[in-house]
Design an enzyme around this catalytic site. Structure first.
Site, PDB file in Angstrom:
ATOM      1  N   ARG A 377      41.340  12.006  35.814  1.00 14.01           N
ATOM      2  CA  ARG A 377      41.572  13.101  36.768  1.00 14.01           C
ATOM      3  C   ARG A 377      41.142  12.625  38.149  1.00 14.01           C
ATOM      4  O   ARG A 377      40.034  12.126  38.321  1.00 14.01           O
ATOM      5  CB  ARG A 377      40.752  14.349  36.405  1.00 14.01           C
ATOM      6  CG  ARG A 377      41.036  14.920  35.028  1.00 14.01           C
ATOM      7  CD  ARG A 377      40.303  16.259  34.853  1.00 14.01           C
ATOM      8  NE  ARG A 377      40.185  16.644  33.451  1.00 14.01           N
ATOM      9  CZ  ARG A 377      41.140  17.237  32.746  1.00 14.01           C
ATOM     10  NH1 ARG A 377      42.293  17.504  33.327  1.00 14.01           N
ATOM     11  NH2 ARG A 377      40.952  17.559  31.486  1.00 14.01           N
ATOM     12  N   HIS A 437      40.284   7.724  28.365  1.00  9.70           N
ATOM     13  CA  HIS A 437      39.303   8.640  28.937  1.00  9.70           C
ATOM     14  C   HIS A 437      38.115   7.901  29.556  1.00  9.70           C
ATOM     15  O   HIS A 437      37.176   8.523  30.047  1.00  9.70           O
ATOM     16  CB  HIS A 437      38.816   9.606  27.841  1.00  9.70           C
ATOM     17  CG  HIS A 437      38.053  10.776  28.343  1.00  9.70           C
ATOM     18  ND1 HIS A 437      36.709  10.975  28.072  1.00  9.70           N
ATOM     19  CD2 HIS A 437      38.427  11.823  29.110  1.00  9.70           C
ATOM     20  CE1 HIS A 437      36.300  12.091  28.626  1.00  9.70           C
ATOM     21  NE2 HIS A 437      37.319  12.631  29.278  1.00  9.70           N
ATOM     22  N   HIS A 594      27.562  17.368  33.006  1.00 15.34           N
ATOM     23  CA  HIS A 594      28.706  16.640  32.467  1.00 15.34           C
ATOM     24  C   HIS A 594      28.400  15.266  31.872  1.00 15.34           C
ATOM     25  O   HIS A 594      29.249  14.698  31.185  1.00 15.34           O
ATOM     26  CB  HIS A 594      29.764  16.495  33.575  1.00 15.34           C
ATOM     27  CG  HIS A 594      31.113  16.094  33.105  1.00 15.34           C
ATOM     28  ND1 HIS A 594      31.655  14.847  33.347  1.00 15.34           N
ATOM     29  CD2 HIS A 594      32.050  16.760  32.385  1.00 15.34           C
ATOM     30  CE1 HIS A 594      32.859  14.771  32.823  1.00 15.34           C
ATOM     31  NE2 HIS A 594      33.130  15.911  32.231  1.00 15.34           N
TER      32      HIS A 594
END
Length: 688
Positions: A377, A437, A594
């Site tokens: 992202r 990822h 996170h």
């Protein structure tokens, strides 16, 4: 023990996480504007939950029924009922908190109006505002038998369901999309008298006030009524297998498919008359498996994340200026700094500018030969990608791996991949088999005739926007063994069937699970041998049953396990004979926690890892993830210190018990400690 006794259902655990967000909205110690923003975060989370998690449950019910597996289908139906009951309960709490927050805003002279509250002056101003600013964006859908409403609705938007009443004529209906993408959802009305009082009205209410201006002259009516509703769609997508389509084209088509996917939830204004509700349900083809939820006046509450503070500064959290790392200021280039010592950053406490500067300098440094980076992202306006394009212009080789299936960011990533390809960047479109990822960047420089690699390993995305609100670790290192293994990960992505061995890195799906399990087994062996043992974890989600079983075995051997889990947690701590040596907390505060971190005591020779992978089956077995050891002892200690600060939190930490009751950690006679503020102070002191 049964599965239910061993593992808390992950879908319900996710709701427990969102309940912690709701607790922040309820907490009167939080500034009033932050409280209403937490309601927006809660709403945004719940929307994604239905699009992904609840959609999965619905899909499993249908699959099991089609296969004739009645028992499995019934189990899923019971889970769906528990989900819907919990959501209903939380919706009631949400509405109560919102009402309380609106009253709280009024005490600070900020008044949230609806269409029934406006004065004649305000009404006149709003009608003029509507005519000049809003009407151009309004296009009602007049409903009749041939209109397929499900296919016409955007799952991201709020709608008004309008009843058109005319004497001796059957009631007609229309929908109006609230154009919040084009116009701010929050409109501040100029003061009529006192400038002390601020009046804010929601865009939806302006449209309700001006309904007659929309329909007059086009539809005959005696009376109009409008109530808000929102439809949430299944976010799953399917990639077709036609060989002649490029992967990008497939993904583009799959993003379009989402617009026509099935609804899984419809929420609507509880004041909507029953006949309107019945008509809406029929129009949207709501099944017994779908959630139909009544609530307050407003849908799409996620926009309230951006609720404006029109009052004093103390009505929102004070800014914590990001810290500049002194080590970078002490050297001419970032590469000189990393050459001197491994560097650890912890966002958003540290400036993300340090990473963007790493890429910017690499883009024009004459010594740099190759830049490798992978994207999951990125921001819609990315300085990082701009620097990569500059690097190509400067004759560097640039390789970027783009994950096109980053959920809800597919369109953004498709657009970036096209722009980078056009600019001359070598774009690798991930792998059809595994999501990419990992959070890797490697810059290769020629130094004294030798190619030297500078590597970045992270727990979060290369995203300037989220780096301001997500806590994440970034490690910069010139350790050539680590950097060369990072390059091997890029090679693995491009040649997935090539056999690769990693000595240092944990790389999913190759060895993350087995390496973690070996580390846990070592702690069990140490405990059985009377040596120091212990496991400390920080993850977003802990739901992989195989890894949970490993932690249960560690607990049963006397290994103390401490964990910080932000989101889903299927492990049940504190059960005698199973998990009495496991303690888990969750911290929800102004920043979203996170990082993924693992610390193993290893007989007083700590082993510390940061990782992109949560402890979920998909992250271990179905994605390319990277966990990196932290070898520098000073940096190891920093990570351990930060974790210990969180375990001492007496304000924002909740206990994750076997039933996930979300009780706050008891302070007892300990001092009040808010870990995110304490962490900021700790890191600031490190650089002064």
């Amino acid at each position: 023990m049964s599965d239910t006794e061993l593992y808390y259902p992950k879908e319900l655990s996710w709701l427990s996480f969102n309940e912690r967000v709701l607790q922040e909205a309820a907490d009167k110690n939080n500034p009033i504007v932050e409280r209403i923003r937490f309601l927006g975060i809660y709403s945004n989370n719940l929307d994604e939950y239905f699009r992904v998690r609840v959609a999965d449950v619905k899909r499993l019910i249908i699959i099991h029924m089609n296969e004739g597996n009645i028992d499995a289908a019934e189990q899923m139906k019971l889970l769906m009922e528990r989900i819907q009951d919990k959501v209903k309960s939380m919706t009631g709490e949400f509405d109560r908190i919102f009402e309380d927050v609106v009253k709280g805003l009024a005490r600070y002279n900020i008044h949230l109006l609806d269409s029934k509250d406006v004065t004649p002056y305000q009404s006149e101003w709003l009608r003029d505002y509507f005519q000049n600013k809003i009407l151009r964006h309004i296009a009602p859908i007049l409903l009749h038998k041939k209109v397929d409403l499900v296919s016409r609705l955007n799952g991201e938007s709020t709608y008004l369901y309008v009843a058109i009443y005319k004497k001796d004529v059957a009631t007609k209906y229309a929908t109006i999309e609230v154009p919040s993408e084009a116009i701010s959802r929050f409109v501040v009305i100029p003061p009529e008298k006192s400038r002390k009082k601020k009046h804010i009205i929601i865009l939806d209410d302006i449209i309700k006030l001006c309904l007659e201006q929309i329909f007059r002259g086009f539809v005959a009516f005696d009376k109009l009524e409008a109530f808000s509703f929102k439809m949430t769609r299944d976010a799953e997508y399917h990639i077709n297998d036609e060989i002649d389509e490029s992967f990008v084209d497939k993904m583009s088509e799959s993003v379009k498919q989402r617009l026509n996917s099935e609804p899984v939830r419809v929420s609507y204004d509880a004041d909507m008359p029953i006949e309107m509700v019945k008509n809406l349900r029929k129009r949207l083809k709501i099944s017994s498996l779908d959630s139909l939820t009544a609530g307050g006046h407003y849908r799409n509450f996620k926009d309230f994340i951006g609720f404006p503070n029109v009052g004093r500064a103390y009505l929102e959290s004070p800014l914590l200026p990001a810290i500049s790392r002194k080590i970078f200021a002490e050297h001419d280039t970032i590469f000189d700094a990393i050459k001197a010592k491994d560097v650890l950053l912890y966002y958003p406490y540290h400036r993300f500018l340090h990473f963007t500067e790493f890429v910017r300098q690499a883009a024009f440094d004459p010594k740099v030969r190759h830049i490798r980076l992978n994207i999951y992202r990125v921001a819609s306006k990315s300085r990082i990608i701009s620097s990569l394009i500059d690097a190509v212009d400067n004759g560097k080789t640039v390789t970027v791996v783009v994950e096109l299936r980053a959920r809800f960011d597919e369109a953004n990533n498709i657009e970036w991949s096209k722009r980078m390809t056009e600019a001359g960047i070598r774009v690798v479109l991930g792998s059809p088999s595994f999501k990419i990822h990992s959070k890797l960047c490697v810059v290769s420089r020629e130094e004294r005739g030798e190619l030297i690699h500078y590597a970045h390993f992270g727990t979060g995305n290369f995203n300037e926007k989220t780096a301001k609100i997500y806590t994440d670790f970034s490690l910069f290192t010139r350790n050539q063994e680590l950097a060369e293994e990072a390059i091997q990960v890029f090679d693995l992505i491009q040649q997935p069937y090539r056999r690769t061995k990693f000595q240092h890195l944990q790389v999913s799906p190759l060895n993350s699970r087995t390496k973690i399990q070996a580390l846990v087994r070592q702690e069990i062996q140490n405990a059985n041998s009377g040596l120091p043992s212990g496991i400390t974890l920080k993850v977003n989600n802990l739901v992989d049953k195989e890894l949970i079983d490993d932690l249960y075995r560690a607990s049963q051997s006397g290994v103390k396990v401490k964990a910080i889990v932000r989101g889903m947690c299927s492990l049940r701590p504190g059960i005698k004979g199973l998990s009495e040596n496991i303690t888990i907390i969750s911290v929800v505060d102004r920043f979203l926690e996170h990082p993924r971190v693992m610390v193993f005591e290893n007989a007083d020779k700590k082993r510390v890892f940061i990782s992109s992978a949560d402890w979920m089956t998909r992250n271990m077995d179905n994605r390319i993830e990277v966990g990196c050891p932290v070898y520098d002892e000073d940096l190891q200690q920093q990570i351990v210190d930060i974790l210990n600060i969180q375990f001492k939190d007496t304000i924002k930490a909740r206990v994750i018990d076997k039933d996930q009751q979300n009780k706050y950690v008891r302070r007892g006679n300990r001092r009040k400690l808010r870990s995110q503020i304490e962490t900021y102070n700790y890191l600031k002191a490190k650089d002064h």
